[in-house]
Design a protein around this motif. Structure first.
Motif, PDB file in Angstrom:
ATOM      1  N   SER A   1     121.059  92.705  61.593  1.00  0.00           N
ATOM      2  CA  SER A   1     119.824  93.357  62.003  1.00  0.00           C
ATOM      3  C   SER A   1     118.644  92.880  61.158  1.00  0.00           C
ATOM      4  O   SER A   1     117.562  92.618  61.659  1.00  0.00           O
ATOM      5  CB  SER A   1     120.015  94.882  61.893  1.00  0.00           C
ATOM      6  N   ARG A   2     118.923  92.765  59.858  1.00  0.00           N
ATOM      7  CA  ARG A   2     117.866  92.307  58.956  1.00  0.00           C
ATOM      8  C   ARG A   2     117.486  90.855  59.235  1.00  0.00           C
ATOM      9  O   ARG A   2     116.389  90.423  58.885  1.00  0.00           O
ATOM     10  CB  ARG A   2     118.330  92.429  57.499  1.00  0.00           C
TER      11      ARG A   2
ATOM     12  N   THR B   1     117.277  89.403  62.216  1.00  0.00           N
ATOM     13  CA  THR B   1     116.739  89.126  63.559  1.00  0.00           C
ATOM     14  C   THR B   1     115.417  88.367  63.473  1.00  0.00           C
ATOM     15  O   THR B   1     115.160  87.443  64.251  1.00  0.00           O
ATOM     16  CB  THR B   1     116.534  90.437  64.339  1.00  0.00           C
TER      17      THR B   1
ATOM     18  N   LEU C   1     118.413  91.261  69.617  1.00  0.00           N
ATOM     19  CA  LEU C   1     117.033  91.736  69.487  1.00  0.00           C
ATOM     20  C   LEU C   1     116.618  92.245  70.860  1.00  0.00           C
ATOM     21  O   LEU C   1     116.607  91.492  71.840  1.00  0.00           O
ATOM     22  CB  LEU C   1     116.120  90.576  69.040  1.00  0.00           C
TER      23      LEU C   1
ATOM     24  N   LYS D   1     108.008  91.566  69.921  1.00  0.00           N
ATOM     25  CA  LYS D   1     109.298  92.228  69.770  1.00  0.00           C
ATOM     26  C   LYS D   1     109.421  92.970  68.450  1.00  0.00           C
ATOM     27  O   LYS D   1     110.289  93.816  68.272  1.00  0.00           O
ATOM     28  CB  LYS D   1     110.418  91.193  69.865  1.00  0.00           C
ATOM     29  N   PHE D   2     108.562  92.593  67.468  1.00  0.00           N
ATOM     30  CA  PHE D   2     108.653  93.229  66.151  1.00  0.00           C
ATOM     31  C   PHE D   2     107.476  94.182  65.916  1.00  0.00           C
ATOM     32  O   PHE D   2     107.243  94.620  64.807  1.00  0.00           O
ATOM     33  CB  PHE D   2     108.656  92.151  65.052  1.00  0.00           C
TER      34      PHE D   2
ATOM     35  N   LYS E   1     111.089  93.351  59.168  1.00  0.00           N
ATOM     36  CA  LYS E   1     111.767  92.080  59.377  1.00  0.00           C
ATOM     37  C   LYS E   1     110.758  90.952  59.581  1.00  0.00           C
ATOM     38  O   LYS E   1     111.014  89.809  59.216  1.00  0.00           O
ATOM     39  CB  LYS E   1     112.669  92.170  60.618  1.00  0.00           C
TER      40      LYS E   1
ATOM     41  N   GLU F   1     108.728  90.412  56.087  1.00  0.00           N
ATOM     42  CA  GLU F   1     109.402  89.671  55.027  1.00  0.00           C
ATOM     43  C   GLU F   1     109.377  88.160  55.296  1.00  0.00           C
ATOM     44  O   GLU F   1     109.637  87.362  54.408  1.00  0.00           O
ATOM     45  CB  GLU F   1     110.834  90.154  54.833  1.00  0.00           C
TER      46      GLU F   1
END
Lengths: 503, 194
Positions: free
Chosen positions: A57-58, A60, A142, B46-47, B177, B180
């Motif tokens: 998950s991290r 993605t 995702l 998507k993020f 995510k 980072e």
């Protein structure tokens, strides 16, 4: 299981308890070990799945924006887990994106070195389904779309080491439990073995001493207690029965002695009466007959009438018969008085009978006597009386046998007895045949009645047979008309034979 | 024909091929960068988490609006035309004039500011300020001027800068995510600009 069957009850009970507890402990240890192994395996798998989920998950973002260095950093977090030897993230098309190798692992290959030999053995013996490593792969998604895959490989060495430590503990606890069980079993077996041993000891004592007054003391209320109570009750019943039997036996012996004494006295009185009667009759009738005879002689002389001679002769014959009668009665009474007093001695019955039969054949030349005599039949008897008995039987058979038929005499040895059989063809026995052995009883019909037959012959046979501890019986022949007299006498038992039987 | 003639002919064709291949490679690189930027810019979606109100008032699509001259080739559009973001199909709209109507402001979820609007970026950002619209551009210093994400090509590799303040101001939430992976920048203050 024969060895267990033949062990003393104490050891048998201990062995049974120990075997049972050992089997139970082994099964329990096995079940716990399997459960522990499976649980540990499942737990490890879940942990790896969680790690794969978190790192996937991290990563993605890294996968989406092609940042493999960040993905590698993410995988590097796995170094805190000593058991994880390799991890990798693959892109959607399967190409390697980032990877992590444990510092413990050498080379570039993700293949894992196996655990130590001992752990190998544990694995092979106990959990053959587990391999050296555990691999977990998980899709990286995702928004529901698969964008890659993460692979984590964990070494099972720690798992097997933990399992081995666990099994060692189980073994140690098992040994401790075995020791404790042994101590407890050693104490507890008395609960069952002691009453059984008491029973064994008491039964031995009873069989050796024949003492039924022994009892087993107990204060139990279980089945064994009830068994002992029943056993004691049984002993009590046997003891009471023994006492009653002894009492009955004493009473019976007393009764037999009394009855024997009564019979003896009765016989003595009868003999005495017979002797007195015979003496009286002999004396009184003899005087009377002398008077009658003298008177008849005087009457014959004085009358000188020949026509009366017939009557005188008839009267004379009657007087002679009366004298014979008196003589026989006298003999019978003296015989019964003396026959029981005569001593018996070992003798060869076979020889005596063969000898007698030869004599009879020479005397009774008109008749045929056939014999079948077993050899060496020894009895304890009075030869003279036995000859007398045989003579009465032979003369009885000669009198009643059909003309031109043989008399059969046989001596047969049967276990502890001998049978003397005298058989003749002719008329059958009368209806009241049981009376033919009585004194002064003659059941012959008129045709066979002889003037001097006073019913003494068969009475003598019976008297002599009984005085020798035997008996006589008379039966009709089955296949033909005729009679068979059988005298049964006990065989002589030498002291050696008796001692042999006792042994 | 002699052998030397054929050798000369072969050499000539090689030379021609060499010269022809150079512009093709350059075009290839261009296409790849455009495509990457196009793909990246929609994948940012998507993020990012939009407010429910912004997502619900649209027509089951996610508006991808290009302001200014279209920087993407057809190949780049083709690579994203069927893409889904938040379960919605991308609706690509190009506003060549550099102006967004009220309806456009309603429909657009992502606004890509083209290099052609470099001189109007301040105005555009002022219009889009405080609106829940993800602003992306490859204009240098776009994030420092109040834009949310700036795409940067460094050594033929696309990197990006993120201005978290701009996200917060617009009411958008950006995934850690994504953060980072990005270089975080801060906005230039008015004094700093002066």
């Amino acid at each position: 299981m024969t060895w267990l069957q033949n062990l003393p009850i104490k050891l048998k009970l201990i062995a049974m308890m120990m075997i049972t507890s050992c089997i139970a402990m082994l099964l329990m240890a096995l079940a716990i070990a399997i459960n522990e192994a499976v649980t540990e395996h499942v737990s490890l798998k879940k942990e790896l799945e969680s790690l794969a989920q978190v790192i996937g998950s991290r990563s993605t973002g890294s996968l989406t924006f092609n940042d493999s260095s960040t993905a590698t950093e993410n995988l590097g977090a796995l170094q805190v887990k000593d058991n994880i030897v390799y991890a990798a993230i693959f892109q959607q098309d399967g190409t390697l994106f980032a990877e992590y190798k444990s510092v413990l692992q050498s080379g570039n290959s993700p293949s894992i070195n196996g655990p130590s030999g001992l752990i190998d053995n544990v694995q092979k013996i106990i959990i053959p389904k587990f391999s050296d490593t555990l691999e977990i792969t998980k899709d990286i998604r995702l928004e529901g779309e698969r964008i890659g895959e993460i692979l984590i490989i964990s070494s099972m060495e720690t798992f097997y080491t933990n399992l081995l430590n666990y099994l060692c503990w189980v073994a140690l606890i098992g040994i401790a439990c075995f020791g404790v069980s042994l101590v407890v079993a050693t104490r507890l077996h008395h609960l069952i073995s002691n009453p059984v041993l008491d029973l064994h000891q008491v039964t031995n004592s009873i069989s050796e001493k024949n003492d039924y007054s022994i009892r087993i003391n107990h204060d139990r209320d279980d089945e064994l207690g009830k068994l002992i109570t029943s056993f004691n009750h049984m002993l009590e019943q046997i003891q009471v029965r023994d006492q009653e039997l002894a009492q009955y036996s004493n009473q019976l012996e007393t009764q037999v002695a009394d009855r024997t004494h009564e019979l003896f006295e009765s016989r003595q009185r009868r003999i005495q009466w017979l002797e007195n009667m015979a003496r009286f009759l002999k004396h009184e009738l003899k005087n009377t007959t002398v008077g009658i005879k003298t008177s008849l002689e005087l009457m014959q002389r004085r009358t000188q009438n020949n026509t009366l001679d017939v009557y005188f002769e008839r009267a004379d014959r009657s007087l002679k018969y009366m004298n014979v009668l008196l003589e026989n009665v006298s003999n019978a009474s003296s015989l019964e008085a003396s026959v029981y007093k005569e001593s018996l001695s070992p003798m060869n019955l076979s020889k005596m009978i063969i000898s007698q039969l030869e004599e009879y054949r020479s005397v009774y030349t008109d008749s045929t006597i056939v014999d079948h005599v077993d050899e060496n039949v020894h009895i304890s008897g009075n030869p003279d009386r036995l000859k007398q008995m045989l003579e009465k039987l032979i003369s009885n058979a000669l009198e009643h046998c059909r003309k031109e038929t043989a008399i059969q005499v046989s001596v047969l040895k049967k276990q502890s007895q001998v049978e003397i059989r005298v058989e003749n063809e002719g008329i059958k026995l009368p209806e009241n045949k049981e009376r033919i052995f009585d004194l002064f009883v003659s059941l012959r019909d008129e045709e066979h009645q002889k003037s001097d037959s006073l019913g003494l012959g068969l009475y003598l046979v019976k008297l002599i047979a009984e005085s020798h501890g035997g008996w006589v019986r008379a039966e009709d022949l089955k296949a033909k008309n005729g009679v068979i007299f059988t005298v049964t006498l006990p065989l002589f038992q030498s002291p050696t034979t008796i001692s042999e039987r006792v042994v | 024909m002699s052998e030397s003639f054929y050798l000369r002919l072969l050499f000539f064709f090689n030379i021609v091929l060499v010269f022809l291949s150079i512009p093709i490679s350059v075009a290839d690189i261009r296409i790849k960068e455009d495509t990457l930027k196009a793909v990246y810019s929609f994948k940012f979606g998507k993020f990012v988490q939009w407010p429910e109100s912004k997502l619900n008032n649209s027509k089951k699509t996610l508006g991808y609006c290009i302001l200014g001259k279209n920087p993407f080739t057809n190949a780049a559009f083709k690579s994203i035309e069927n893409a889904l973001v938040k379960g919605r199909k991308l609706k690509i709209q190009i506003y060549s004039s550099g102006l967004l109507s009220d309806d456009a402001l309603q429909d657009c979820h992502i606004v890509y500011v083209s290099q052609s609007e470099k001189n109007h970026q301040q105005h555009i950002l002022a219009v889009l300020r405080n609106r829940p619209i993800l602003t992306i551009s490859d204009i240098d210093g776009f994030s420092q001027k109040g834009g949310m994400i700036t795409l940067i090509n460094i050594n033929e590799r696309i990197h990006f800068e993120i201005n978290p303040v701009a996200f917060k101001r617009a009411g958008l939430k950006v995934s850690s995510k994504l953060i980072e992976l990005a270089r975080l920048v801060t906005e230039e203050t008015s004094e700093h600009k002066q």
